[in-house]
Structures are given as structure tokens and as C-alpha cells.
Design an enzyme around this catalytic site. Structure first.
Site, PDB file in Angstrom:
ATOM      1  N   SER A 278     -84.076  81.678 -13.256  1.00 30.35           N
ATOM      2  CA  SER A 278     -84.325  80.676 -12.025  1.00 30.35           C
ATOM      3  C   SER A 278     -83.383  80.867 -10.817  1.00 30.35           C
ATOM      4  O   SER A 278     -82.860  81.796 -10.693  1.00 30.35           O
ATOM      5  CB  SER A 278     -83.523  79.337 -12.688  1.00 30.35           C
ATOM      6  OG  SER A 278     -82.213  79.332 -12.674  1.00 30.35           O
ATOM      7  N   LYS A 279     -83.838  80.050 -10.146  1.00 34.22           N
ATOM      8  CA  LYS A 279     -83.170  80.081  -8.705  1.00 34.22           C
ATOM      9  C   LYS A 279     -81.771  80.619  -8.518  1.00 34.22           C
ATOM     10  O   LYS A 279     -81.365  81.157  -7.691  1.00 34.22           O
ATOM     11  CB  LYS A 279     -83.529  78.806  -7.735  1.00 34.22           C
ATOM     12  CG  LYS A 279     -84.882  78.891  -7.326  1.00 34.22           C
ATOM     13  CD  LYS A 279     -85.069  77.839  -6.132  1.00 34.22           C
ATOM     14  CE  LYS A 279     -86.596  77.309  -5.811  1.00 34.22           C
ATOM     15  NZ  LYS A 279     -86.692  76.081  -6.255  1.00 34.22           N
ATOM     16  N   ARG A 280     -81.109  79.725  -9.324  1.00 32.29           N
ATOM     17  CA  ARG A 280     -79.608  79.995  -9.295  1.00 32.29           C
ATOM     18  C   ARG A 280     -79.155  81.571  -9.708  1.00 32.29           C
ATOM     19  O   ARG A 280     -78.271  81.942  -9.258  1.00 32.29           O
ATOM     20  CB  ARG A 280     -78.661  79.052 -10.220  1.00 32.29           C
ATOM     21  CG  ARG A 280     -78.884  79.408 -11.493  1.00 32.29           C
ATOM     22  CD  ARG A 280     -78.404  78.253 -12.391  1.00 32.29           C
ATOM     23  NE  ARG A 280     -78.901  78.480 -13.771  1.00 32.29           N
ATOM     24  CZ  ARG A 280     -78.569  79.129 -14.604  1.00 32.29           C
ATOM     25  NH1 ARG A 280     -77.468  80.192 -14.418  1.00 32.29           N
ATOM     26  NH2 ARG A 280     -79.056  79.389 -15.998  1.00 32.29           N
ATOM     27  N   HIS A 281     -80.234  82.078 -10.135  1.00 25.23           N
ATOM     28  CA  HIS A 281     -79.907  83.776 -10.381  1.00 25.23           C
ATOM     29  C   HIS A 281     -80.104  84.639  -9.077  1.00 25.23           C
ATOM     30  O   HIS A 281     -79.855  86.004  -9.075  1.00 25.23           O
ATOM     31  CB  HIS A 281     -80.795  84.580 -11.196  1.00 25.23           C
ATOM     32  CG  HIS A 281     -80.462  83.859 -12.992  1.00 25.23           C
ATOM     33  ND1 HIS A 281     -81.310  83.045 -13.450  1.00 25.23           N
ATOM     34  CD2 HIS A 281     -79.498  84.061 -13.679  1.00 25.23           C
ATOM     35  CE1 HIS A 281     -80.769  82.677 -14.549  1.00 25.23           C
ATOM     36  NE2 HIS A 281     -79.568  83.332 -14.740  1.00 25.23           N
ATOM     37  N   GLY A 282     -80.452  83.714  -7.667  1.00 26.05           N
ATOM     38  CA  GLY A 282     -80.635  84.693  -6.896  1.00 26.05           C
ATOM     39  C   GLY A 282     -82.247  84.650  -6.264  1.00 26.05           C
ATOM     40  O   GLY A 282     -82.828  83.749  -6.619  1.00 26.05           O
TER      41      GLY A 282
END
Ligand code: GLU
Length: 501
Positions: A252-256
Site C-alpha cells: 500500500s501507499k505507506r510502503h512508498g
């Protein structure tokens, strides 16, 4: 096998992320491998979340990735329209046909009634499922109410089951009919439900293989129920494993960076991303080759080499691949791709890059491409070409030894006076001058080159002088946003900053 026809069916509700891009790529590779057709279909029936801007963006992103389609909303085709919002009368026609066949019915339940049912089921520890209340209503009465304008959805009457299929990735997969319930085909606002529209379209568009993310596995039994009710043979299904982040949670977005847009902005080359995505859950025959050209990928792609275990997205690996492709990419193309990054850094004027600037950028990229993982790193890697600050070179801790050391000063003094005699500095002449300085001062190796490098770049290490000097000379003649200082200009400024002369 009849002619392969596959589709990529995105909903234009956001940017294309890694998972969807891989789905698109696998479908495309499968179609190209078999000489079949690849169809782009826009699933925009979620009116609240779908946006035209996302559709344009996704078309642009897919093209950037190097994919093309044989039929789609932008170019049409024999089985269009290819935008679900333009196919509503088709869905309605088939839903009404199912009612006539006694396989579907109008449902007048209000959202409140459905919610109460849901809560009751949850309280009793049952899976919430529609009770089938409106199933029992006489058909004529329902039709009359609808004709009078009463809002109604249309539900499929689930019968028989279990619903199973031989998934081309997961093998035999089956769901019992009592986990499905009479689901909605058409909403009361006239929009089709995903599980209905997708079946109508896949059938009418002659889709032979549905290749999509495994988040749709639980939708497949519902879709099979629709095929069964209409008496249509279902296509084959291949559900691709989930993509995980390095911590093994769903990517997801929080992985970059996760959207194509992100990768473009980072300066990942499309061929690198394509190669990388192809290996997310698929491997070539030998199981080890990692660098695969597009023709290799097309020649080798097959569904039976897709693994069902989740693939882990690894940005480092993608960067490694990008470095590989950066090294072999055509320099003119790289120059054009890198230019926007240099504009952003304030080094190049926007939009207009005449021929001589592009040629110079080619040389610049040739000099820095070994040292970068992405094009976004070009400005930093080329900083010593664009920026020069003699005061800083003379005083910063890393380089100030040169300004103070008598041996270094001697080398630079000799160099400056000899260069001043040259009508024009070329690398060959520069080498000759350095040789003469060596003879005159008796300094060689690091003692000779360290002061020269520091005076020219303000740094103790960096690009080879053989590459740097022509870049400075040619660059100083170009109309750049920040003028590049030539070799002699730099030395002159360094001399002034260090009272060398
Ligand atoms: N519109 C669906 C999605 O974006 C398509 C799923 C499918 O391929 O059937 O997930």
C-alpha cells in the site's frame, strides 16, 4: 483453443498501482504471446468514485508502460462501447431477460430493512446475506409496481451450486451456494452491479481468459451464477496472487512508491518497470533469468509459470533493474527523459531544448548514468557540472587543505598560467598542460590531481576529468538557466578566493 481474447478492466477511481499494472501487463503478454486480442474496458459504473481524469491518466500510464490495446474506449472496436457507463441499456436488457426466465426478481426492500436484516444476522453470528424476502412476490405485481415508478433493484435468484472452477493459478476452487445469497444485478438507480456488468461484458466481448487480482476470487462464484442463469459458458479464470510490501503486509501507499505515476516521477524507465512487474509472480522457463527484453517476455510468457504464493515488491530490486536499463538506453532518449528533472532543479530552461543542448545532455548522461539508480538522481549526480562555488571550495573542511598547501598552490599556479596561454581548452590540450605542470613541479599522482580536482569542482571526488572538462567547456557555451562555468573561469575564481596569484 479459440482465438485468445483478454481484457484489462480498471475502474477509473484512482491512479494505476503496481497490482493493476501487473494485471494489465500479464493480460497483454498473454494476448501477444498467443497472437490474440487485448481489450481495454473502463469499469466506471461507480458514479461517485469514477472520474474522467483518472481514465485519461490510466490510458496515459498504460501507454507509458509500453502497452497497447486492440479495442478500447479511445479507439473503439467491434464489441464496443468499451466504457460500462455507455452500456447501461445492455445490462438492463439482460437483467429483464433473467426476470422473464424466472432467474431474477425485482426487490423493493429499503436500505433500512436490509440494514436491520444485516444487524440481526451479525448478532446471531450468521454471515449477513439477503433473506430472499422479495423472491416470493408475484412477478406481475412487481412488474406493475415498477411500471408505476416504484424504485426496485434486480436480484439474481441463487439456485444449485456449489459454484466452482479450475483456476489456472490456484487450481480447483469452489464456493457453496449458501455463502452467496441473492445478490443485486441492477441497483435501483439503474446502475449495474460489478458482478453482473462484468459477466455481460466478458461474454459479449468474447473474453476467453479472465486474468485478474485474487481479491476477486470471492466474486467469481457470483459471476459463475450469472453465467449459469444465462446459460452461457464461462471463460477460464486466472487469479494473480497479492503483492506484498517488504514487511509482508499487503502493498500500500505507506510502503512508498506504488503507482505508475510515482515511478514515472522517480525516473524509473518503463522497460525496467515492465521487466520488474513481469517477474512479480511469474518466472521464465529457466527460473533464473531476470533481465528479459520485451520480445523475450512475449515469447516466454505462459500462465502455467505463474505462482500462487504472494509476490513481494522490492524497490531495491527495481532500482537495480533500472540501473541496468539506464546503462544500455539510447542517450538521446535519456537526455529527453532527464531534462524535466534538470528543469525542476533549476538547471535547464523549461520546454525548449535545442539540438546542441540535447547533445550536451547526452554527454552529461553518459558521464553520470553509471552512478544513478533513477533519473531523479541526475541533478545531484551532475551538480558539480552546474554548480561551482570557489569560496566554498576554498573553505569547506573536505577540500580546504588545497588552498593552504604550498605544493598544491604551486601545481595550480603553474596550471593556470599554462591554461591561460591556450586559445581554447580541450581535454587533449588539458592533458598536455597537466603533463607540463608535472614536469615543471615534479608533482605526480594524487599530489598533482587532487588540487586540480578540488579547484575545478570543489569536491575531492567525482566524475573523471576526461568527462568533466568537455562538459564544462561545451556547457559554458550553451544558454542554460544557470550558466555552466568553464575550466578557466573556475580556476580563475578559485585563484581569487585563495589569493593564489
Ligand atoms: N473493475 C474491476 C477492478 O478494477 C475489474 C475486475 C475484473 O477484472 O473483473 O478491480
Amino acid at each position: 483453443m479459440s482465438r485468445v481474447r483478454v481484457r484489462f478492466a480498471p475502474s477509473p477511481t484512482g491512479y494505476v498501482h503496481v497490482g493493476n499494472a501487473r494485471t494489465a501487463l500479464f493480460n497483454w503478454l498473454f494476448a501477444r504471446h498467443h497472437g490474440g486480442a487485448f481489450v481495454l474496458r473502463i469499469e466506471d459504473t461507480d458514479v461517485e468514485r469514477s472520474q474522467e481524469a483518472y481514465e485519461r491518466q490510466l490510458i496515459d500510464d498504460l501507454r507509458w508502460l509500453g502497452l497497447d490495446w486492440d479495442e478500447g474506449p479511445d479507439q473503439g472496436g467491434p464489441m464496443g462501447p468499451y466504457r460500462q457507463s455507455e452500456r447501461k441499456p445492455i445490462y438492463r436488457r439482460y437483467a429483464l431477460q433473467l426476470i422473464d426466465l424466472g432467474r431474477a426478481y425485482f426487490c423493493f426492500c429499503t436500505p433500512e430493512q436490509l440494514e436491520t436484516e444485516r444487524q440481526e444476522a451479525l448478532k446471531a453470528g450468521r454471515q449477513p446475506m439477503y433473506s430472499g424476502r422479495c423472491r416470493k412476490r408475484p412477478r406481475e405485481e412487481s412488474a406493475r409496481q415498477v411500471a408505476q415508478g416504484q424504485p426496485a433493484s434486480i436480484r439474481l435468484q441463487i439456485e444449485g451450486g456449489p459454484f466452482g472452477w479450475d483456476d489456472l493459478v490456484h487450481g480447483r476452487t469452489s464456493f457453496s451456494s449458501d455463502v452467496i445469497g441473492d445478490f443485486i444485478l441492477m441497483r435501483s438507480d439503474g446502475n449495474p452491479a460489478y458482478n453482473f456488468a462484468v459477466v455481460i461484458d466478458d461474454h459479449l466481448m468474447d473474453i476467453t481468459h479472465v486474468i485478474r487480482g485474487d481479491d476477486h476470487i470471492s466474486n467469481t462464484p457470483r459471476q459463475l451464477a450469472v453465467y449459469q442463469a444465462l446459460g452461457w459458458p464461462p471463460p477460464q479464470f486466472a487469479h494473480l496472487s497479492t503483492i506484498l510490501g517488504p514487511d509482508r503486509s499487503r502493498l500500500s501507499k505507506r510502503h512508498g512508491a506504488t503507482s505508475l505515476q510515482n515511478f514515472r516521477e522517480m525516473g524509473i524507465l518503463p522497460e525496467a518497470l515492465r521487466n520488474y512487474l513481469a517477474l512479480l509472480g511469474w518466472s521464465p522457463h529457466d527460473g533464473v533469468t531476470e533481465i528479459l527484453s520485451l520480445p523475450d517476455l512475449i515469447a516466454q510468457f505462459s500462465l502455467d509459470r505463474i505462482t500462487k504464493s504472494p509476490a513481494v515488491f522490492d524497490q531495491e530490486k527495481l532500482n537495480w533493474m533500472n540501473r541496468h536499463y539506464l546503462r544500455s538506453a539510447d542517450l538521446r532518449r535519456l537526455a529527453r527523459l532527464a531534462a524535466p528533472f534538470l528543469v525542476q532543479a533549476g538547471y535547464l530552461p523549461p520546454d525548449k531544448w535545442p539540438e546542441d543542448v540535447l547533445t550536451w545532455l547526452e554527454h552529461l548522461l553518459e558521464a553520470v548514468r553509471k552512478n544513478i539508480s533513477t533519473l531523479a538522481e541526475v541533478p545531484a549526480a551532475a551538480r558539480l557540472v552546474f554548480e561551482y562555488d570557489a569560496e566554498r571550495a576554498a573553505h569547506r573542511e573536505e577540500t580546504r587543505d588545497v588552498a593552504r598547501d604550498p605544493a598544491a598552490r604551486e601545481v595550480l599556479k603553474a596550471l593556470i598560467s599554462k591554461l591561460a596561454a591556450l586559445p581554447e581548452v580541450t581535454y587533449a590540450r588539458f592533458r598536455e598542460v597537466v603533463k607540463a605542470v608535472q614536469e615543471e613541479t615534479g608533482k605526480k599522482g594524487k599530489e598533482l590531481f587532487h588540487p586540480i580536482r578540488v579547484a575545478l569542482t570543489g569536491a575531492a571526488s567525482g566524475m573523471e576529468l576526461e568527462k568533466l572538462i568537455p562538459l564544462l567547456e561545451e556547457g559554458s557555451k550553451l544558454p542554460l538557466t544557470r550558466p555552466v562555468k568553464s575550466t578557466t573561469e573556475r580556476l580563475r575564481e578559485f585563484a581569487a578566493a585563495t589569493q593564489l596569484l
